[in-house]
Write a protein that holds these residues in place. Structure first.
Motif, PDB file in Angstrom:
ATOM      1  N   GLY A  73       0.791  -1.226  -0.055  1.00 31.53           N
ATOM      2  CA  GLY A  73       0.099  -0.018  -0.125  1.00 31.53           C
ATOM      3  C   GLY A  73       0.992   1.332  -0.118  1.00 31.53           C
ATOM      4  O   GLY A  73       2.114   1.270   0.330  1.00 31.53           O
ATOM      5  N   LYS A  74       0.176   2.356  -0.345  1.00 33.86           N
ATOM      6  CA  LYS A  74       0.823   3.664  -0.421  1.00 33.86           C
ATOM      7  C   LYS A  74       1.550   4.051   0.929  1.00 33.86           C
ATOM      8  O   LYS A  74       2.525   4.714   1.201  1.00 33.86           O
ATOM      9  CB  LYS A  74      -0.115   4.779  -0.952  1.00 33.86           C
ATOM     10  N   GLU A  75       0.634   3.733   2.205  1.00 38.68           N
ATOM     11  CA  GLU A  75       1.211   4.053   3.214  1.00 38.68           C
ATOM     12  C   GLU A  75       2.399   3.459   3.906  1.00 38.68           C
ATOM     13  O   GLU A  75       3.477   3.938   4.396  1.00 38.68           O
ATOM     14  CB  GLU A  75      -0.008   3.796   4.470  1.00 38.68           C
ATOM     15  N   GLY A  76       2.438   2.103   3.381  1.00 37.75           N
ATOM     16  CA  GLY A  76       3.896   1.327   3.897  1.00 37.75           C
ATOM     17  C   GLY A  76       4.810   2.056   2.991  1.00 37.75           C
ATOM     18  O   GLY A  76       5.958   2.031   3.481  1.00 37.75           O
ATOM     19  N   ILE A  77       4.748   2.087   1.721  1.00 42.47           N
ATOM     20  CA  ILE A  77       5.802   2.652   0.566  1.00 42.47           C
ATOM     21  C   ILE A  77       6.240   3.979   1.241  1.00 42.47           C
ATOM     22  O   ILE A  77       7.378   4.251   1.439  1.00 42.47           O
ATOM     23  CB  ILE A  77       5.360   2.655  -0.773  1.00 42.47           C
ATOM     24  N   ALA A  78       5.316   4.874   1.722  1.00 40.85           N
ATOM     25  CA  ALA A  78       5.764   6.242   2.027  1.00 40.85           C
ATOM     26  C   ALA A  78       6.585   6.155   3.412  1.00 40.85           C
ATOM     27  O   ALA A  78       7.531   6.860   3.585  1.00 40.85           O
ATOM     28  CB  ALA A  78       4.557   6.985   2.096  1.00 40.85           C
ATOM     29  N   ILE A  79       6.153   5.243   4.296  1.00 38.67           N
ATOM     30  CA  ILE A  79       6.815   5.124   5.426  1.00 38.67           C
ATOM     31  C   ILE A  79       8.284   4.495   5.379  1.00 38.67           C
ATOM     32  O   ILE A  79       9.206   5.028   5.776  1.00 38.67           O
ATOM     33  CB  ILE A  79       6.171   4.095   6.456  1.00 38.67           C
ATOM     34  N   ILE A  80       8.230   3.454   4.318  1.00 40.34           N
ATOM     35  CA  ILE A  80       9.737   3.010   3.964  1.00 40.34           C
ATOM     36  C   ILE A  80      10.806   4.041   3.553  1.00 40.34           C
ATOM     37  O   ILE A  80      11.858   4.262   3.808  1.00 40.34           O
ATOM     38  CB  ILE A  80       9.534   1.596   3.187  1.00 40.34           C
ATOM     39  N   GLU A  81      10.131   4.592   2.471  1.00 40.09           N
ATOM     40  CA  GLU A  81      10.990   5.711   1.607  1.00 40.09           C
ATOM     41  C   GLU A  81      11.270   7.076   2.819  1.00 40.09           C
ATOM     42  O   GLU A  81      12.315   7.479   2.846  1.00 40.09           O
ATOM     43  CB  GLU A  81      10.237   6.473   0.682  1.00 40.09           C
ATOM     44  N   ASP A  82      10.453   7.190   3.625  1.00 38.59           N
ATOM     45  CA  ASP A  82      10.837   8.311   4.870  1.00 38.59           C
ATOM     46  C   ASP A  82      11.819   7.693   5.685  1.00 38.59           C
ATOM     47  O   ASP A  82      12.844   8.299   5.805  1.00 38.59           O
ATOM     48  CB  ASP A  82       9.632   8.516   5.538  1.00 38.59           C
ATOM     49  N   LYS A  83      11.648   6.225   5.962  1.00 37.52           N
ATOM     50  CA  LYS A  83      12.814   5.705   6.951  1.00 37.52           C
ATOM     51  C   LYS A  83      14.140   5.765   5.992  1.00 37.52           C
ATOM     52  O   LYS A  83      15.161   6.106   6.717  1.00 37.52           O
ATOM     53  CB  LYS A  83      12.450   4.261   7.182  1.00 37.52           C
ATOM     54  N   ILE A  84      14.230   5.330   4.847  1.00 41.70           N
ATOM     55  CA  ILE A  84      15.484   5.413   4.053  1.00 41.70           C
ATOM     56  C   ILE A  84      16.072   6.759   4.023  1.00 41.70           C
ATOM     57  O   ILE A  84      17.213   6.982   4.023  1.00 41.70           O
ATOM     58  CB  ILE A  84      15.150   4.765   2.777  1.00 41.70           C
ATOM     59  N   ASN A  85      15.093   7.536   3.643  1.00 44.10           N
ATOM     60  CA  ASN A  85      15.576   9.056   3.583  1.00 44.10           C
ATOM     61  C   ASN A  85      16.297   9.469   4.834  1.00 44.10           C
ATOM     62  O   ASN A  85      17.308  10.214   4.771  1.00 44.10           O
ATOM     63  CB  ASN A  85      14.442  10.091   3.051  1.00 44.10           C
ATOM     64  N   SER A  86      15.547   9.208   5.881  1.00 47.74           N
ATOM     65  CA  SER A  86      16.148   9.790   7.146  1.00 47.74           C
ATOM     66  C   SER A  86      17.441   8.940   7.463  1.00 47.74           C
ATOM     67  O   SER A  86      18.237   9.584   7.921  1.00 47.74           O
ATOM     68  CB  SER A  86      15.251   9.250   8.136  1.00 47.74           C
ATOM     69  N   LEU A  87      17.635   7.770   7.121  1.00 53.08           N
ATOM     70  CA  LEU A  87      18.923   7.078   7.240  1.00 53.08           C
ATOM     71  C   LEU A  87      20.017   7.803   6.282  1.00 53.08           C
ATOM     72  O   LEU A  87      21.276   8.036   6.769  1.00 53.08           O
ATOM     73  CB  LEU A  87      18.972   5.669   6.993  1.00 53.08           C
ATOM     74  N   VAL A  88      19.806   7.727   5.106  1.00 57.96           N
ATOM     75  CA  VAL A  88      20.725   8.237   4.351  1.00 57.96           C
ATOM     76  C   VAL A  88      21.104   9.814   4.299  1.00 57.96           C
ATOM     77  O   VAL A  88      22.243  10.169   4.091  1.00 57.96           O
ATOM     78  CB  VAL A  88      20.488   7.912   2.536  1.00 57.96           C
ATOM     79  N   SER A  89      20.240  10.661   4.972  1.00 54.90           N
ATOM     80  CA  SER A  89      20.394  11.861   5.173  1.00 54.90           C
ATOM     81  C   SER A  89      21.492  11.887   6.486  1.00 54.90           C
ATOM     82  O   SER A  89      22.481  12.713   6.688  1.00 54.90           O
ATOM     83  CB  SER A  89      19.004  12.625   5.445  1.00 54.90           C
ATOM     84  N   LYS A  90      21.323  11.252   7.439  1.00 53.57           N
ATOM     85  CA  LYS A  90      21.970  11.121   8.713  1.00 53.57           C
ATOM     86  C   LYS A  90      23.205  10.912   8.405  1.00 53.57           C
ATOM     87  O   LYS A  90      24.219  11.483   9.053  1.00 53.57           O
ATOM     88  CB  LYS A  90      21.091  10.056   9.735  1.00 53.57           C
ATOM     89  N   TYR A  91      23.483   9.802   7.520  1.00 57.33           N
ATOM     90  CA  TYR A  91      24.826   9.337   7.268  1.00 57.33           C
ATOM     91  C   TYR A  91      25.585   9.859   6.083  1.00 57.33           C
ATOM     92  O   TYR A  91      26.265   9.432   5.385  1.00 57.33           O
ATOM     93  CB  TYR A  91      24.946   7.740   7.339  1.00 57.33           C
ATOM     94  N   GLY A  92      24.686  11.032   5.626  1.00 56.93           N
ATOM     95  CA  GLY A  92      25.628  11.698   4.689  1.00 56.93           C
ATOM     96  C   GLY A  92      25.586  11.404   2.954  1.00 56.93           C
ATOM     97  O   GLY A  92      26.622  11.688   2.156  1.00 56.93           O
ATOM     98  N   ALA A  93      24.394  10.627   2.524  1.00 60.06           N
ATOM     99  CA  ALA A  93      24.464  10.377   1.388  1.00 60.06           C
ATOM    100  C   ALA A  93      22.825  10.570   0.745  1.00 60.06           C
ATOM    101  O   ALA A  93      22.062   9.659   0.084  1.00 60.06           O
ATOM    102  CB  ALA A  93      24.818   8.948   1.039  1.00 60.06           C
ATOM    103  N   SER A  94      22.536  11.873   1.130  1.00 55.89           N
ATOM    104  CA  SER A  94      20.981  12.096   0.837  1.00 55.89           C
ATOM    105  C   SER A  94      20.531  11.837  -0.477  1.00 55.89           C
ATOM    106  O   SER A  94      21.313  12.202  -1.425  1.00 55.89           O
ATOM    107  CB  SER A  94      20.704  13.387   1.556  1.00 55.89           C
ATOM    108  N   GLY A  95      19.229  11.380  -0.519  1.00 56.15           N
ATOM    109  CA  GLY A  95      18.771  11.116  -1.998  1.00 56.15           C
ATOM    110  C   GLY A  95      18.038  12.264  -2.438  1.00 56.15           C
ATOM    111  O   GLY A  95      17.408  12.225  -3.103  1.00 56.15           O
ATOM    112  N   SER A  96      18.201  13.435  -1.600  1.00 53.26           N
ATOM    113  CA  SER A  96      17.363  14.759  -1.859  1.00 53.26           C
ATOM    114  C   SER A  96      17.440  15.285  -3.445  1.00 53.26           C
ATOM    115  O   SER A  96      16.580  15.509  -4.315  1.00 53.26           O
ATOM    116  CB  SER A  96      17.468  15.744  -1.132  1.00 53.26           C
TER     117      SER A  96
END
Length: 380
Positions: A73-96
């Motif tokens: 579902g869209k909710e689950g996909i959005a949460i996974i994407e947010d989690k990944i964005n948070s992780l990659v941003s925290k560790y310096g490889a942001s996908g923005s």
């Protein structure tokens, strides 16, 4: 009495002259302050970002890509994407901002499943998520790392979401995933420079100049073809401005309608004017607007404008970084590239279907144990 009158007039004229000098002449410090203020105005609030001037182009960025699991579902996909964005941003490889073909993909599996006898019924499951950094277009895998977590919820989906939101991803392993991924991605660029440049040329041939510029601007600085991409960026940016010259013209006219804080000469207006290609459809209109504006100036103001314009053009041609033109040009290029990222990401997602990318299905679709496959044995 006449002497007093003449002396008074002389004092008045001298004071007016000094006042005019103060109005039109500014110190270098004042000029630098005004340039900083212009830079801030030109670079604020673009596509939800505070400033495009802070984007570090030429670095590897991994964009989250969650495959369309049937029952997630869209909710689950959005949460996974947010989690990944948070992780990659925290560790310096942001996908923005990055080439959206370089992705970080989660492959999800349930390692154990438990249904409680309570009311309401709760699902207490254990999960394993393996993150892959990869090139979405050809299936090249750069790195991987696996993490386990537990989740409890009133449905299998809620159990997974609750577990993912509360999970603590191991710092060292995730940094290792990104570090190895970036190193191998750079080697990938080095080995595939010609095909990446061709990819940009193909997008440009379809008049997707935004996507072409994005591909070129995200080439790592360490790669040999980084320098050769500059000429292509300049060419495609010119073509983009030709296609969208009315936007530049509108901005130019709007700036000409403002009273400049720098003694009459409006650097912002002339920056937009300079960015309009000579062969663009609206170039004649831009010339007409410029000529008509000069006609409205009194002789002294016009002379000062032309003097300031010569200085402006000298600084522009020298490509001085604090020149308003170069700041405007750099910011517009970044905005165009950001638009290109969105266009390419949508395109890649449409192409990234399991039947078109068998390597992706094999990577993230785990057959009968896939937790989001309604036909899997674990969901029966």
């Amino acid at each position: 009495m006449k002497k007093i009158f003449y002396v008074s007039m002389l004092v008045f004229l001298v004071s007016c002259g000094n006042s005019e000098k103060k109005k039109n002449d500014i110190t270098d410090q004042e000029r630098d302050k005004l340039l900083r203020e212009k830079k801030e105005r030109l670079t604020k609030d673009v596509s939800g970002m505070q400033s495009v001037s802070n984007i570090e182009w030429g670095s590897i960025r991994f964009t989250p890509y969650v495959p369309p699991y049937p029952d997630l579902g869209k909710e689950g996909i959005a949460i996974i994407e947010d989690k990944i964005n948070s992780l990659v941003s925290k560790y310096g490889a942001s996908g923005s901002v990055g080439n959206p073909s370089f992705v970080i993909i989660p492959a999800i599996s349930i390692t154990s499943k438990n249904v409680t006898a309570t009311a309401p019924t709760l699902y207490a499951n254990k999960y394993n998520v393996t993150f892959y950094t990869a090139n979405l277009l050809d299936g090249t895998i750069f790195s991987s790392a696996s993490f386990a977590f537990k989740g409890v919820g009133e449905s299998p989906l809620k159990a997974f979401i609750n577990g993912l939101e509360s999970s603590n991803i191991n710092h060292t392993d995730f940094v290792g995933l990104l570090t190895e991924g970036k190193e191998k991605a750079i080697r990938y660029y080095e080995a595939n420079c010609s095909s990446i440049l061709q990819q940009a040329k193909t997008e440009a041939s379809q008049k997707n100049y935004e996507g072409a510029i994005l591909i070129l601007k995200t080439i790592p600085k360490e790669v040999n073809c980084y320098k050769s991409s500059s000429d292509l960026i300049a060419n495609y940016f010119k073509l983009y401005n030709g296609e969208n010259c009315n936007q530049l013209l509108s901005k130019m006219k709007a700036e000409l309608g403002k009273e400049s804080a720098m003694g009459g000469f409006n650097e912002a207006a002339m920056s937009y004017y300079a960015l309009i290609p000579a062969d663009a459809p609206c170039h004649k209109d831009a010339q007409s607007s410029y000529t008509n504006y000069l006609k409205k100036l009194d002789p002294n103001a016009k002379q000062k404008w032309l003097t300031d314009e010569r200085e402006f053009n000298l600084r522009k041609d020298k490509q001085e970084q604090d020149n308003t033109y170069n700041m405007t040009k750099a910011d517009l290029e970044s905005k165009v590239a950001i638009e290109g990222q969105s266009l390419l990401l949508d395109k890649y997602k449409k192409d990234a279907e399991y039947n078109k990318l068998p390597w992706l299905r094999q990577l993230v679709h785990l057959g009968e144990w896939d937790p989001f496959d309604a036909t899997s044995r674990i969901n029966k």
